[in-house]
Motif scaffolding. Structure first.
Motif, PDB file in Angstrom:
ATOM      1  N   UNK A 114     -16.574  25.943   6.774  1.00 25.79           N
ATOM      2  CA  UNK A 114     -15.235  25.224   6.374  1.00 25.79           C
ATOM      3  C   UNK A 114     -15.405  23.971   7.539  1.00 25.79           C
ATOM      4  N   UNK A 115     -15.169  24.098   8.815  1.00 23.47           N
ATOM      5  CA  UNK A 115     -15.285  23.298   9.766  1.00 23.47           C
ATOM      6  C   UNK A 115     -16.627  22.235   9.699  1.00 23.47           C
ATOM      7  N   UNK A 116     -17.529  23.033   9.383  1.00 23.40           N
ATOM      8  CA  UNK A 116     -19.097  22.318   9.263  1.00 23.40           C
ATOM      9  C   UNK A 116     -19.090  21.417   7.947  1.00 23.40           C
ATOM     10  N   UNK A 117     -18.184  21.658   6.991  1.00 17.81           N
ATOM     11  CA  UNK A 117     -18.314  20.885   5.782  1.00 17.81           C
ATOM     12  C   UNK A 117     -19.121  21.187   4.779  1.00 17.81           C
ATOM     13  N   UNK A 118     -19.686  22.547   4.762  1.00 16.69           N
ATOM     14  CA  UNK A 118     -20.633  23.027   3.736  1.00 16.69           C
ATOM     15  C   UNK A 118     -19.997  23.677   2.682  1.00 16.69           C
ATOM     16  N   UNK A 119     -18.804  23.695   2.479  1.00 22.43           N
ATOM     17  CA  UNK A 119     -18.189  24.426   1.223  1.00 22.43           C
ATOM     18  C   UNK A 119     -17.251  23.514   0.749  1.00 22.43           C
ATOM     19  N   UNK A 120     -17.022  23.689  -0.568  1.00 20.32           N
ATOM     20  CA  UNK A 120     -15.850  23.080  -1.042  1.00 20.32           C
ATOM     21  C   UNK A 120     -14.734  24.110  -0.934  1.00 20.32           C
ATOM     22  N   UNK A 121     -13.339  23.503  -1.239  1.00 21.89           N
ATOM     23  CA  UNK A 121     -12.260  24.300  -1.210  1.00 21.89           C
ATOM     24  C   UNK A 121     -12.226  25.387  -2.020  1.00 21.89           C
ATOM     25  N   UNK A 122     -12.742  25.467  -3.132  1.00 21.43           N
ATOM     26  CA  UNK A 122     -12.494  26.667  -3.924  1.00 21.43           C
ATOM     27  C   UNK A 122     -13.994  27.402  -4.005  1.00 21.43           C
ATOM     28  N   UNK A 123     -14.476  28.643  -4.127  1.00 23.36           N
ATOM     29  CA  UNK A 123     -13.358  29.635  -3.454  1.00 23.36           C
ATOM     30  C   UNK A 123     -13.207  29.893  -2.307  1.00 23.36           C
ATOM     31  N   UNK A 124     -14.092  29.837  -1.440  1.00 25.32           N
ATOM     32  CA  UNK A 124     -14.071  30.201  -0.143  1.00 25.32           C
ATOM     33  C   UNK A 124     -12.927  30.106   0.540  1.00 25.32           C
ATOM     34  N   UNK A 125     -12.334  28.781   0.899  1.00 28.68           N
ATOM     35  CA  UNK A 125     -11.272  28.385   1.626  1.00 28.68           C
ATOM     36  C   UNK A 125     -10.150  29.229   1.017  1.00 28.68           C
ATOM     37  N   UNK A 126      -9.901  29.226  -0.324  1.00 27.07           N
ATOM     38  CA  UNK A 126      -8.866  30.079  -0.752  1.00 27.07           C
ATOM     39  C   UNK A 126      -8.956  31.519  -0.342  1.00 27.07           C
ATOM     40  N   UNK A 127     -10.007  31.927  -0.166  1.00 25.00           N
ATOM     41  CA  UNK A 127     -10.146  33.400   0.279  1.00 25.00           C
ATOM     42  C   UNK A 127      -9.766  33.516   1.779  1.00 25.00           C
ATOM     43  N   UNK A 128      -9.887  32.501   2.491  1.00 20.94           N
ATOM     44  CA  UNK A 128      -9.460  32.527   3.925  1.00 20.94           C
ATOM     45  C   UNK A 128      -8.040  32.579   3.877  1.00 20.94           C
ATOM     46  N   UNK A 129      -7.434  31.708   3.107  1.00 24.89           N
ATOM     47  CA  UNK A 129      -5.941  31.649   2.952  1.00 24.89           C
ATOM     48  C   UNK A 129      -5.426  32.887   2.547  1.00 24.89           C
ATOM     49  N   UNK A 130      -6.105  33.864   1.291  1.00 25.25           N
ATOM     50  CA  UNK A 130      -5.486  34.847   0.928  1.00 25.25           C
ATOM     51  C   UNK A 130      -5.673  36.159   1.983  1.00 25.25           C
ATOM     52  N   UNK A 131      -6.836  36.085   2.834  1.00 24.15           N
ATOM     53  CA  UNK A 131      -6.837  37.228   3.713  1.00 24.15           C
ATOM     54  C   UNK A 131      -5.904  36.916   4.877  1.00 24.15           C
ATOM     55  N   UNK A 132      -5.476  35.589   5.264  1.00 24.85           N
ATOM     56  CA  UNK A 132      -4.367  35.202   6.146  1.00 24.85           C
ATOM     57  C   UNK A 132      -3.096  35.471   5.700  1.00 24.85           C
ATOM     58  N   UNK A 133      -2.849  35.428   4.573  1.00 28.24           N
ATOM     59  CA  UNK A 133      -1.566  35.825   3.836  1.00 28.24           C
ATOM     60  C   UNK A 133      -1.532  37.409   3.771  1.00 28.24           C
ATOM     61  N   UNK A 134      -2.610  38.051   3.816  1.00 25.44           N
ATOM     62  CA  UNK A 134      -2.361  39.454   3.618  1.00 25.44           C
ATOM     63  C   UNK A 134      -2.039  39.943   5.048  1.00 25.44           C
TER      64      UNK A 134
END
Length: 148
Positions: A114-134
């Motif tokens: 994410x911080x390296x700028x190698x990924x789009x927001x979906x789906x990986x970053x969404x998964x990070x938000x999901x694990x944080x919420x869990x």
């Protein structure tokens, strides 16, 4: 007490989703290595990178490292998926095991992809938000129940 059960159940559903996605991602990453399509495995993870820039002859060791990453995605997803069924009932050990495995895996993803700028927001970053919420919902439920 009903509110706490809702928190555990919410966390469990989030971990089931997160675990399933990571089991699938692990299988797909290992498949790319086993079929000698290393660039497909890399572009499946680093989806913001132009796939044509990834087409090259990779050393076998690079394929092995990516294969290990796929295996890690698989087992981490499996552990959190299994933990989810125990979190549903408020099991303390499962709450902390899922938080450690899934949370630290996503921390590495966030720091390097994410911080390296190698990924789009979906789906990986969404998964990070999901694990944080869990993690937050299960920890809140656990520590709230402990005070009661």
């Amino acid at each position: 007490m009903k509110k706490l059960n809702f928190l555990f159940k919410t966390s469990a559903v989030l971990w089931i989703l997160w675990g399933f996605v990571h089991i699938f991602a692990g299988i797909m990453t290992m498949k790319g290595i086993l079929t000698d399509e290393i660039s497909a495995s890399i572009s499946g993870i680093a989806d913001a990178v132009d796939p044509s820039s990834l087409t090259m002859d990779y050393p076998e060791a690079a394929g092995a490292v990516i294969g290990q990453h796929g295996f890690n995605l698989f087992w981490i997803g499996l552990i959190t998926f299994i933990c989810a069924f125990f979190i549903w009932k408020g099991n303390k050990n499962a709450i902390f095991l899922a938080a450690l495995t899934g949370g630290l895996a996503d921390l590495g993803y966030f720091l390097f992809l994410d911080l390296g700028g190698f990924v789009n927001f979906v789906p990986g970053t969404i998964m990070t938000l999901i694990s944080s919420a869990a993690i937050l919902t299960s920890f809140y439920g656990y520590f709230k129940a402990k005070k009661s």
